[in-house]
Design an enzyme around this catalytic site. Structure first.
Site, PDB file in Angstrom:
ATOM      1  N   LYS A   1       0.864  -1.193   0.000  1.00  0.00           N
ATOM      2  CA  LYS A   1       0.000   0.000   0.000  1.00  0.00           C
ATOM      3  C   LYS A   1       0.896   1.238   0.000  1.00  0.00           C
ATOM      4  CE  LYS A   1      -2.003   2.906   2.148  1.00  0.00           C
ATOM      5  NZ  LYS A   1      -1.718   4.299   1.699  1.00  0.00           N
TER       6      LYS A   1
ATOM      7  N   GLY B   1       6.455   4.995   8.247  1.00  0.00           N
ATOM      8  CA  GLY B   1       5.657   6.222   8.228  1.00  0.00           C
ATOM      9  C   GLY B   1       5.848   6.965   9.534  1.00  0.00           C
ATOM     10  N   SER B   2       4.890   7.810   9.873  1.00  0.00           N
ATOM     11  CA  SER B   2       5.057   8.648  11.058  1.00  0.00           C
ATOM     12  C   SER B   2       4.817   7.836  12.334  1.00  0.00           C
ATOM     13  CB  SER B   2       4.079   9.817  10.991  1.00  0.00           C
ATOM     14  OG  SER B   2       2.768   9.305  10.987  1.00  0.00           O
TER      15      SER B   2
ATOM     16  N   GLY C   1       2.092   4.949  13.145  1.00  0.00           N
ATOM     17  CA  GLY C   1       2.647   3.702  13.674  1.00  0.00           C
ATOM     18  C   GLY C   1       1.864   3.231  14.897  1.00  0.00           C
TER      19      GLY C   1
ATOM     20  N   GLU D   1       9.106   1.282  11.006  1.00  0.00           N
ATOM     21  CA  GLU D   1      10.154   2.285  10.755  1.00  0.00           C
ATOM     22  C   GLU D   1       9.477   3.638  10.853  1.00  0.00           C
ATOM     23  OE1 GLU D   1      13.202   1.702  10.453  1.00  0.00           O
ATOM     24  OE2 GLU D   1      13.337  -0.400   9.852  1.00  0.00           O
TER      25      GLU D   1
ATOM     26  N   CYS E   1      13.631  10.394   6.990  1.00  0.00           N
ATOM     27  CA  CYS E   1      13.390  10.045   8.394  1.00  0.00           C
ATOM     28  C   CYS E   1      14.650  10.207   9.234  1.00  0.00           C
ATOM     29  CB  CYS E   1      12.864   8.624   8.480  1.00  0.00           C
ATOM     30  SG  CYS E   1      13.894   7.486   7.568  1.00  0.00           S
TER      31      CYS E   1
ATOM     32  N   GLU F   1       9.508  16.427  14.955  1.00  0.00           N
ATOM     33  CA  GLU F   1       9.945  16.076  13.604  1.00  0.00           C
ATOM     34  C   GLU F   1       9.219  16.999  12.618  1.00  0.00           C
ATOM     35  OE1 GLU F   1       8.577  12.443  11.632  1.00  0.00           O
ATOM     36  OE2 GLU F   1      10.626  12.117  10.951  1.00  0.00           O
TER      37      GLU F   1
HETATM   38  P1  NAD Z   1       2.120   8.696   7.391  1.00  0.00           P
HETATM   39  O1  NAD Z   1       2.287   7.984   8.680  1.00  0.00           O
HETATM   40  O2  NAD Z   1       1.157   9.792   7.308  1.00  0.00           O
HETATM   41  O3  NAD Z   1       1.701   7.656   6.239  1.00  0.00           O
HETATM   42  C1  NAD Z   1       2.442   6.499   5.974  1.00  0.00           C
HETATM   43  C2  NAD Z   1       1.561   5.460   5.310  1.00  0.00           C
HETATM   44  O4  NAD Z   1       0.567   5.024   6.238  1.00  0.00           O
HETATM   45  C3  NAD Z   1       0.795   5.957   4.087  1.00  0.00           C
HETATM   46  O5  NAD Z   1       0.783   4.935   3.116  1.00  0.00           O
HETATM   47  C4  NAD Z   1      -0.603   6.190   4.638  1.00  0.00           C
HETATM   48  O6  NAD Z   1      -1.631   6.106   3.664  1.00  0.00           O
HETATM   49  C5  NAD Z   1      -0.719   5.047   5.616  1.00  0.00           C
HETATM   50  N1  NAD Z   1      -1.730   5.226   6.667  1.00  0.00           N
HETATM   51  C6  NAD Z   1      -2.336   6.364   7.072  1.00  0.00           C
HETATM   52  N2  NAD Z   1      -3.201   6.089   8.080  1.00  0.00           N
HETATM   53  C7  NAD Z   1      -3.117   4.759   8.309  1.00  0.00           C
HETATM   54  C8  NAD Z   1      -3.742   3.875   9.241  1.00  0.00           C
HETATM   55  N3  NAD Z   1      -4.625   4.309  10.133  1.00  0.00           N
HETATM   56  N4  NAD Z   1      -3.406   2.565   9.218  1.00  0.00           N
HETATM   57  C9  NAD Z   1      -2.485   2.101   8.339  1.00  0.00           C
HETATM   58  N5  NAD Z   1      -1.882   2.885   7.425  1.00  0.00           N
HETATM   59  C10 NAD Z   1      -2.182   4.204   7.414  1.00  0.00           C
HETATM   60  O7  NAD Z   1       3.597   9.144   6.987  1.00  0.00           O
HETATM   61  P2  NAD Z   1       4.011  10.087   5.775  1.00  0.00           P
HETATM   62  O8  NAD Z   1       3.590  11.471   6.128  1.00  0.00           O
HETATM   63  O9  NAD Z   1       3.581   9.472   4.497  1.00  0.00           O
HETATM   64  O10 NAD Z   1       5.607   9.975   5.846  1.00  0.00           O
HETATM   65  C11 NAD Z   1       6.381  10.731   6.684  1.00  0.00           C
HETATM   66  C12 NAD Z   1       6.741   9.979   7.957  1.00  0.00           C
HETATM   67  O11 NAD Z   1       7.383   8.737   7.630  1.00  0.00           O
HETATM   68  C13 NAD Z   1       7.759  10.731   8.782  1.00  0.00           C
HETATM   69  O12 NAD Z   1       7.383  10.690  10.136  1.00  0.00           O
HETATM   70  C14 NAD Z   1       9.048   9.958   8.557  1.00  0.00           C
HETATM   71  O13 NAD Z   1      10.002  10.080   9.583  1.00  0.00           O
HETATM   72  C15 NAD Z   1       8.553   8.573   8.413  1.00  0.00           C
HETATM   73  N6  NAD Z   1       9.544   7.747   7.706  1.00  0.00           N
HETATM   74  C16 NAD Z   1      10.284   6.851   8.421  1.00  0.00           C
HETATM   75  C17 NAD Z   1      11.266   6.099   7.791  1.00  0.00           C
HETATM   76  C18 NAD Z   1      12.095   5.110   8.566  1.00  0.00           C
HETATM   77  O14 NAD Z   1      12.689   4.251   7.948  1.00  0.00           O
HETATM   78  N7  NAD Z   1      12.176   5.191   9.877  1.00  0.00           N
HETATM   79  C19 NAD Z   1      11.475   6.241   6.421  1.00  0.00           C
HETATM   80  C20 NAD Z   1      10.708   7.156   5.724  1.00  0.00           C
HETATM   81  C21 NAD Z   1       9.742   7.907   6.387  1.00  0.00           C
END
Ligand code: NAD
Length: 499
Positions: free
Chosen positions: A192, A244-245, A249, A266, A300, A401
């Site tokens: 996804k 993701g965030s 998470g 992550e 990230c 962040e």
């Molecule tokens: P986000 O958490 O908003 O979204 C990430 C993904 O989760 C998207 O595909 C989104 O559609 C999905 N999502 C949203 N709500 C959800 C739910 N309730 N259940 C399951 N999935 C859901 O993150 P973003 O804004 O797309 O990306 C930025 C964040 O990602 C930053 O916090 C960054 O630090 C983090 N990030 C971490 C790493 C790492 O390896 N640690 C790498 C890249 C980005």
């Protein structure tokens, strides 16, 4: 005006424009059951790109069922050498089209083409590494202390159907980091991508079919948090691999609790980048700027808290500011561009608000002129790289962040002081240390609570070296041996003579 004056903008890759993109389910491209789509935009101009199908829970059901059938059917019958061959072929196919992948990430998420090329080559190496890893899976024969007539050994088996959820920064390589170890381990995947940038994961899905992965082994469902949540809660999914965030998470942990899924997370970061007075200050200054501003800070592991030993703090931050002012911001499709736009209007508004808060709380921006950038780039989502001095650890810009090109410089006095400051965060993804004193480097690497510590460099990455965080930056690791282990179950077998 996104392009260089006097030069026409390079044309957009065909894959990024035109008809609405569909979902890849069971090896076939289909529309979302609801027929709905989501808008996708070029962040450099705000102009529309090809819309994406908006998957809902019913589409996720179909994708999970296809993944289960592939696991129990054709893909499940692939031996390690077969998996290695197909992963290797997939790496070759990506390599053949690396420039196209890079151009798509450039227009879809605003990655400068030079960075997007690196991301494409990283995806190629990740699949090549996984091809090798597929051949190394083994359990153990185990010496135990029970009766000698019993023999014990362990088997390694794929975890099963994996839901992989990725963010928008680096869609291709984030997808590769998820798919490669999962496939090497023998799992099947429902991927996804993020709603803001999903085009390269879709093209990757196309190449998965071309490489010879049986239908249903990799499914790609575009959509928003609704599809992500449906995957997280799904009874037919054995593991969620999420990037993701930290806020999302947490939702993933809650959503998966009902079915006790395996999880790797992550998450976010607020990484300290630490410069001692004895460091090679020229190299450190370059790394401090690029460690924070690469991909316009949408990384990230970005080193966004710059701790500089007090004696050299003013001089060093001025060097970083000079480098920052020289970074060319502009059209991601232009080979000379170092920094592109942020991914979306929403992210632009978020990051701009942080820049404003920094100034309101008393910090001084010594590089980065946001109103001027807005004037220059019109409808694009550009925030110039902004370096703040006069920052204290309590300020919002030093705590949260931002995920944009904002760097806070803070002075420190000695090892104990900087270790306390650096570790005073809920995150623990990465940390950087610059010093020529080996004893101090050792003390720092032991003292920093982070999953990755870079000494006299910042942000190195390789498919063989684990990547992941401590504390609220998540758990589990991508890359390296740890990544494939996270897609394997261990089954212990006790065997005894029949009579
Ligand atoms: P986000 O958490 O908003 O979204 C990430 C993904 O989760 C998207 O595909 C989104 O559609 C999905 N999502 C949203 N709500 C959800 C739910 N309730 N259940 C399951 N999935 C859901 O993150 P973003 O804004 O797309 O990306 C930025 C964040 O990602 C930053 O916090 C960054 O630090 C983090 N990030 C971490 C790493 C790492 O390896 N640690 C790498 C890249 C980005």
């Amino acid at each position: 005006m996104v392009q260089t004056p006097g030069q026409a903008r390079r044309s957009l890759p065909d894959f990024a424009t035109g008809q609405a993109k569909r979902l890849l389910i069971n090896g076939v491209w289909v529309e979302a059951g609801s027929g709905e789509t989501i808008e996708s935009v070029d962040p450099a101009t705000g102009a529309p790109l090809a819309p994406l199908a908006l998957a809902g829970a019913a589409d996720v059901d179909l994708a999970v069922a296809a993944a289960r059938r592939a696991l129990e059917g054709d893909w499940g019958a692939f031996r390690p050498a077969d998996r290695a061959r197909v992963l290797s072929r997939l790496a070759d196919l990506i390599e053949d089209r690396a420039e196209e992948f890079a151009a798509i990430d450039a227009v879809d998420m605003g990655a400068p083409i030079m960075t997007a090329r690196w991301m494409a080559s990283n995806a190629v190496s990740t699949f090549r590494y996984a091809a090798g890893q597929a051949l190394t899976i083994h359990g153990d024969t185990i010496e135990h202390s029970q009766t000698r007539s019993m023999f014990a050994y362990s088997l390694k088996e794929p975890v099963g159907v994996v839901g992989s959820i990725i963010p928008w920064n680096g869609p291709l390589f984030a997808a590769a980091w998820k798919l490669a170890p999962a496939l090497a381990a023998g799992c099947t995947v429902v991927l996804k991508p993020a709603e803001q940038a999903a085009l390269t994961p879709l093209l990757l899905g196309e190449l998965c079919i071309e490489a010879g992965l049986p239908p249903g082994t990799v499914n790609v469902v575009t959509g928003d948090g609704v599809a992500g949540a449906a995957l997280t809660e799904h009874r037919g999914v054995d593991k969620i691999a999420f990037t993701g965030s930290t806020a999302t998470g947490r939702r993933v942990i809650k959503g998966s609790a009902g079915t006790i899924k395996r999880l790797t997370l992550e998450l976010g970061g607020k990484s300290p980048h630490i410069v001692f007075a004895d460091a090679d200050l020229d190299r450190a200054a370059q790394a401090a700027a690029m460690g924070a501003f690469t991909l316009s800070g949408q990384v990230c592991a970005a080193g966004t808290r710059l701790y500089v030993e007090r004696d050299v703090c003013d001089e060093f931050t001025e060097r970083v500011a000079r480098i920052t002012r020289s970074l060319r911001v502009g059209d991601p499709l232009d080979d000379q561009t170092v920094l592109g736009p942020l991914v979306s209007r929403e992210q632009f508004d978020r990051v701009s608000a942080y820049v404003k808060t920094g100034s309101e709380q008393g910090a001084s921006a010594i590089s980065g002129d946001l109103p001027k950038a807005q004037e220059q780039f019109g409808d694009g989502f550009f925030v110039p790289p902004t370096l703040f001095t006069g920052v204290t650890d309590e300020m919002t810009i030093a705590q949260e962040e931002i995920f944009g090109p904002v760097l806070s410089a803070i002075p420190f006095d000695g090892v104990d002081d900087v270790l306390t400051k650096a570790n005073n965060t809920p995150y623990g993804l990465a940390a950087g240390v610059w010093t020529q004193d080996v004893s101090r480097a050792l003390e720092m690497t032991r003292g920093l609570r982070a999953g990755m510590v870079f000494v006299n460099n910042y942000g190195a990455s390789d498919p063989a070296v684990p990547f992941g965080g401590y504390k609220m930056s998540g758990y589990g690791r991508e890359n390296g041996r740890a990544a494939i282990e996270a897609y394997l179950e261990t089954k212990s077998v006790w065997m005894e003579a029949a009579s």
